[in-house]
Design a protein around this motif. Structure first.
Motif, PDB file in Angstrom:
ATOM      1  N   ILE A  31     -14.233  29.231 -35.229  1.00  0.00           N
ATOM      2  CA  ILE A  31     -14.409  30.021 -36.460  1.00  0.00           C
ATOM      3  C   ILE A  31     -15.488  29.384 -37.336  1.00  0.00           C
ATOM      4  CG2 ILE A  31     -13.285  30.618 -38.646  1.00  0.00           C
ATOM      5  CD1 ILE A  31     -10.741  31.196 -36.976  1.00  0.00           C
ATOM      6  N   ALA A  32     -15.449  28.070 -37.473  1.00  0.00           N
ATOM      7  CA  ALA A  32     -16.448  27.383 -38.297  1.00  0.00           C
ATOM      8  C   ALA A  32     -17.862  27.603 -37.763  1.00  0.00           C
ATOM      9  CB  ALA A  32     -16.131  25.885 -38.371  1.00  0.00           C
ATOM     10  N   LEU A  33     -18.045  27.509 -36.457  1.00  0.00           N
ATOM     11  CA  LEU A  33     -19.369  27.726 -35.871  1.00  0.00           C
ATOM     12  C   LEU A  33     -19.890  29.130 -36.157  1.00  0.00           C
ATOM     13  CD1 LEU A  33     -18.934  25.905 -32.439  1.00  0.00           C
ATOM     14  CD2 LEU A  33     -20.418  25.204 -34.341  1.00  0.00           C
ATOM     15  N   ILE A  34     -19.003  30.105 -36.096  1.00  0.00           N
ATOM     16  CA  ILE A  34     -19.415  31.484 -36.374  1.00  0.00           C
ATOM     17  C   ILE A  34     -19.747  31.658 -37.845  1.00  0.00           C
ATOM     18  CG2 ILE A  34     -18.637  33.885 -36.414  1.00  0.00           C
ATOM     19  CD1 ILE A  34     -17.009  33.166 -33.838  1.00  0.00           C
ATOM     20  N   LEU A  35     -18.895  31.137 -38.714  1.00  0.00           N
ATOM     21  CA  LEU A  35     -19.140  31.273 -40.151  1.00  0.00           C
ATOM     22  C   LEU A  35     -20.424  30.574 -40.595  1.00  0.00           C
ATOM     23  CD1 LEU A  35     -15.523  30.890 -41.582  1.00  0.00           C
ATOM     24  CD2 LEU A  35     -16.912  32.977 -41.438  1.00  0.00           C
ATOM     25  N   MET A  36     -20.760  29.469 -39.922  1.00  0.00           N
ATOM     26  CA  MET A  36     -21.995  28.740 -40.247  1.00  0.00           C
ATOM     27  C   MET A  36     -23.228  29.424 -39.660  1.00  0.00           C
ATOM     28  SD  MET A  36     -20.914  24.710 -39.926  1.00  0.00           S
ATOM     29  CE  MET A  36     -21.015  24.773 -38.150  1.00  0.00           C
ATOM     30  N   GLY A  37     -23.021  30.431 -38.820  1.00  0.00           N
ATOM     31  CA  GLY A  37     -24.159  31.081 -38.172  1.00  0.00           C
ATOM     32  C   GLY A  37     -24.824  30.174 -37.156  1.00  0.00           C
ATOM     33  N   HIS A  38     -24.071  29.254 -36.625  1.00  0.00           N
ATOM     34  CA  HIS A  38     -24.595  28.278 -35.659  1.00  0.00           C
ATOM     35  C   HIS A  38     -25.146  28.989 -34.430  1.00  0.00           C
ATOM     36  CE1 HIS A  38     -24.677  24.836 -32.914  1.00  0.00           C
ATOM     37  NE2 HIS A  38     -24.642  24.082 -33.993  1.00  0.00           N
ATOM     38  N   GLU A  39     -26.150  28.373 -33.814  1.00  0.00           N
ATOM     39  CA  GLU A  39     -26.745  28.976 -32.622  1.00  0.00           C
ATOM     40  C   GLU A  39     -25.747  29.123 -31.475  1.00  0.00           C
ATOM     41  OE1 GLU A  39     -29.378  26.295 -30.183  1.00  0.00           O
ATOM     42  OE2 GLU A  39     -29.214  25.052 -32.000  1.00  0.00           O
ATOM     43  N   TRP A  40     -24.657  28.398 -31.513  1.00  0.00           N
ATOM     44  CA  TRP A  40     -23.632  28.495 -30.474  1.00  0.00           C
ATOM     45  C   TRP A  40     -22.541  29.506 -30.826  1.00  0.00           C
ATOM     46  CZ3 TRP A  40     -22.493  22.612 -29.442  1.00  0.00           C
ATOM     47  CH2 TRP A  40     -23.605  22.042 -28.832  1.00  0.00           C
ATOM     48  N   ARG A  41     -22.794  30.381 -31.764  1.00  0.00           N
ATOM     49  CA  ARG A  41     -21.728  31.294 -32.224  1.00  0.00           C
ATOM     50  C   ARG A  41     -21.219  32.217 -31.118  1.00  0.00           C
ATOM     51  NH1 ARG A  41     -26.467  32.575 -34.518  1.00  0.00           N
ATOM     52  NH2 ARG A  41     -27.224  34.691 -34.231  1.00  0.00           N
ATOM     53  N   TYR A  42     -22.086  32.670 -30.212  1.00  0.00           N
ATOM     54  CA  TYR A  42     -21.586  33.509 -29.113  1.00  0.00           C
ATOM     55  C   TYR A  42     -20.714  32.678 -28.175  1.00  0.00           C
ATOM     56  CZ  TYR A  42     -21.101  36.855 -25.388  1.00  0.00           C
ATOM     57  OH  TYR A  42     -20.555  37.703 -24.463  1.00  0.00           O
ATOM     58  N   SER A  43     -21.153  31.473 -27.887  1.00  0.00           N
ATOM     59  CA  SER A  43     -20.341  30.577 -27.049  1.00  0.00           C
ATOM     60  C   SER A  43     -19.017  30.271 -27.735  1.00  0.00           C
ATOM     61  CB  SER A  43     -21.096  29.278 -26.767  1.00  0.00           C
ATOM     62  OG  SER A  43     -22.248  29.546 -25.998  1.00  0.00           O
ATOM     63  N   ALA A  44     -19.045  30.133 -29.051  1.00  0.00           N
ATOM     64  CA  ALA A  44     -17.809  29.881 -29.805  1.00  0.00           C
ATOM     65  C   ALA A  44     -16.866  31.070 -29.693  1.00  0.00           C
ATOM     66  CB  ALA A  44     -18.134  29.585 -31.265  1.00  0.00           C
ATOM     67  N   LEU A  45     -17.416  32.262 -29.753  1.00  0.00           N
ATOM     68  CA  LEU A  45     -16.594  33.467 -29.633  1.00  0.00           C
ATOM     69  C   LEU A  45     -15.973  33.560 -28.243  1.00  0.00           C
ATOM     70  CD1 LEU A  45     -15.832  35.942 -31.356  1.00  0.00           C
ATOM     71  CD2 LEU A  45     -17.789  37.108 -30.371  1.00  0.00           C
ATOM     72  N   ALA A  46     -16.794  33.363 -27.218  1.00  0.00           N
ATOM     73  CA  ALA A  46     -16.283  33.394 -25.840  1.00  0.00           C
ATOM     74  C   ALA A  46     -15.307  32.249 -25.601  1.00  0.00           C
ATOM     75  CB  ALA A  46     -17.441  33.328 -24.851  1.00  0.00           C
ATOM     76  N   GLY A  47     -15.632  31.071 -26.130  1.00  0.00           N
ATOM     77  CA  GLY A  47     -14.742  29.919 -25.977  1.00  0.00           C
ATOM     78  C   GLY A  47     -13.417  30.125 -26.690  1.00  0.00           C
ATOM     79  N   GLY A  48     -13.462  30.770 -27.852  1.00  0.00           N
ATOM     80  CA  GLY A  48     -12.226  31.060 -28.578  1.00  0.00           C
ATOM     81  C   GLY A  48     -11.330  32.008 -27.811  1.00  0.00           C
ATOM     82  N   PHE A  49     -11.941  32.992 -27.153  1.00  0.00           N
ATOM     83  CA  PHE A  49     -11.152  33.882 -26.305  1.00  0.00           C
ATOM     84  C   PHE A  49     -10.572  33.108 -25.127  1.00  0.00           C
ATOM     85  CE2 PHE A  49     -10.572  36.415 -22.534  1.00  0.00           C
ATOM     86  CZ  PHE A  49      -9.738  37.409 -22.992  1.00  0.00           C
ATOM     87  N   ALA A  50     -11.414  32.327 -24.467  1.00  0.00           N
ATOM     88  CA  ALA A  50     -10.965  31.571 -23.295  1.00  0.00           C
ATOM     89  C   ALA A  50      -9.835  30.610 -23.658  1.00  0.00           C
ATOM     90  CB  ALA A  50     -12.137  30.810 -22.672  1.00  0.00           C
ATOM     91  N   TYR A  51      -9.954  29.951 -24.798  1.00  0.00           N
ATOM     92  CA  TYR A  51      -8.916  29.001 -25.206  1.00  0.00           C
ATOM     93  C   TYR A  51      -7.592  29.721 -25.475  1.00  0.00           C
ATOM     94  CZ  TYR A  51      -6.403  25.348 -27.611  1.00  0.00           C
ATOM     95  OH  TYR A  51      -5.445  24.434 -27.967  1.00  0.00           O
ATOM     96  N   ALA A  52      -7.651  30.807 -26.236  1.00  0.00           N
ATOM     97  CA  ALA A  52      -6.426  31.557 -26.526  1.00  0.00           C
ATOM     98  C   ALA A  52      -5.814  32.120 -25.239  1.00  0.00           C
ATOM     99  CB  ALA A  52      -6.721  32.684 -27.522  1.00  0.00           C
ATOM    100  N   ALA A  53      -6.662  32.591 -24.331  1.00  0.00           N
ATOM    101  CA  ALA A  53      -6.166  33.114 -23.054  1.00  0.00           C
ATOM    102  C   ALA A  53      -5.506  32.013 -22.238  1.00  0.00           C
ATOM    103  CB  ALA A  53      -7.316  33.747 -22.267  1.00  0.00           C
ATOM    104  N   ALA A  54      -6.107  30.829 -22.229  1.00  0.00           N
ATOM    105  CA  ALA A  54      -5.526  29.710 -21.484  1.00  0.00           C
ATOM    106  C   ALA A  54      -4.174  29.312 -22.071  1.00  0.00           C
ATOM    107  CB  ALA A  54      -6.483  28.514 -21.493  1.00  0.00           C
ATOM    108  N   ILE A  55      -4.091  29.263 -23.385  1.00  0.00           N
ATOM    109  CA  ILE A  55      -2.820  28.890 -24.027  1.00  0.00           C
ATOM    110  C   ILE A  55      -1.762  29.948 -23.756  1.00  0.00           C
ATOM    111  CG2 ILE A  55      -1.661  28.537 -26.247  1.00  0.00           C
ATOM    112  CD1 ILE A  55      -3.354  26.136 -25.294  1.00  0.00           C
ATOM    113  N   PHE A  56      -2.120  31.223 -23.849  1.00  0.00           N
ATOM    114  CA  PHE A  56      -1.146  32.285 -23.590  1.00  0.00           C
ATOM    115  C   PHE A  56      -0.666  32.224 -22.139  1.00  0.00           C
ATOM    116  CE2 PHE A  56      -0.097  36.968 -23.173  1.00  0.00           C
ATOM    117  CZ  PHE A  56       1.080  36.880 -23.895  1.00  0.00           C
ATOM    118  N   SER A  57      -1.590  31.976 -21.210  1.00  0.00           N
ATOM    119  CA  SER A  57      -1.199  31.829 -19.807  1.00  0.00           C
ATOM    120  C   SER A  57      -0.301  30.603 -19.625  1.00  0.00           C
ATOM    121  CB  SER A  57      -2.434  31.684 -18.916  1.00  0.00           C
ATOM    122  OG  SER A  57      -3.136  32.897 -18.871  1.00  0.00           O
ATOM    123  N   PHE A  58      -0.619  29.534 -20.315  1.00  0.00           N
ATOM    124  CA  PHE A  58       0.194  28.326 -20.272  1.00  0.00           C
ATOM    125  C   PHE A  58       1.632  28.625 -20.722  1.00  0.00           C
ATOM    126  CE2 PHE A  58       1.884  24.742 -22.759  1.00  0.00           C
ATOM    127  CZ  PHE A  58       1.982  23.770 -21.780  1.00  0.00           C
TER     128      PHE A  58
END
Length: 156
Positions: A31-58
């Motif tokens: 969330i912080a990376l996206i709010l800062m407009g960081h160049e990695w914001r798309y990776s942060a968005l995809a990573g946030g999905f992947a992390y939540a998906a991994a935890i839900f699967s866990f």
């Protein structure tokens, strides 16, 4: 000795609690990376999905393990335990086909995480202190994942 007694086998250690809460940090960083407009914001968005998906699967794995350990599980408990992995795969499919993603998928995934302690309660395998922590972490991660969904329009 009850589950709330510090020396009870069912009681969670301070380390388990701290590490549980630390599990919210990846979503906060995304969330912080996206709010800062960081160049990695798309990776942060995809990573946030992947992390939540991994935890839900866990969580499905946790339910499976609790069902096995209980010695009283029904087929329904095992069906419920595999659902998080199947649902996260289904939520990932729109991205693979180039459809609208990840906003809608993040909303659904966040809502599923928010409601997941209801499954713990319905299954009845979780110790009270574990279930309390599950509520805290699920409210935190579910809400942060939904927040990522709202922020997705800043990225895509």
């Amino acid at each position: 000795m009850d589950a709330a007694t510090p020396h009870s086998p069912a009681s969670l250690s301070p380390a388990a609690r701290a590490l549980g809460y630390a599990g919210l940090l990846p979503q906060i960083i995304c969330i912080a990376l996206i709010l800062m407009g960081h160049e990695w914001r798309y990776s942060a968005l995809a990573g946030g999905f992947a992390y939540a998906a991994a935890i839900f699967s866990f969580l499905g794995g946790v339910w499976w393990g609790q069902a096995l350990a209980s010695g009283r599980a029904t087929t329904g408990a095992y069906v419920i335990a595999v659902m998080p992995s199947l649902l996260t795969l289904a939520l990932f499919l729109p991205w693979t086909f180039g459809w609208e993603w990840p906003g809608p998928a993040l909303f659904y995934l966040g809502a599923l995480i928010l409601g997941s302690p209801l499954i713990d309660r319905a299954l009845g395998y979780a110790a009270p202190d574990f279930l309390r922590l599950r509520w805290h972490l699920s409210i935190g991660l579910g809400s942060l994942t939904i927040a990522l969904g709202f922020l997705s329009d800043r990225v895509i």
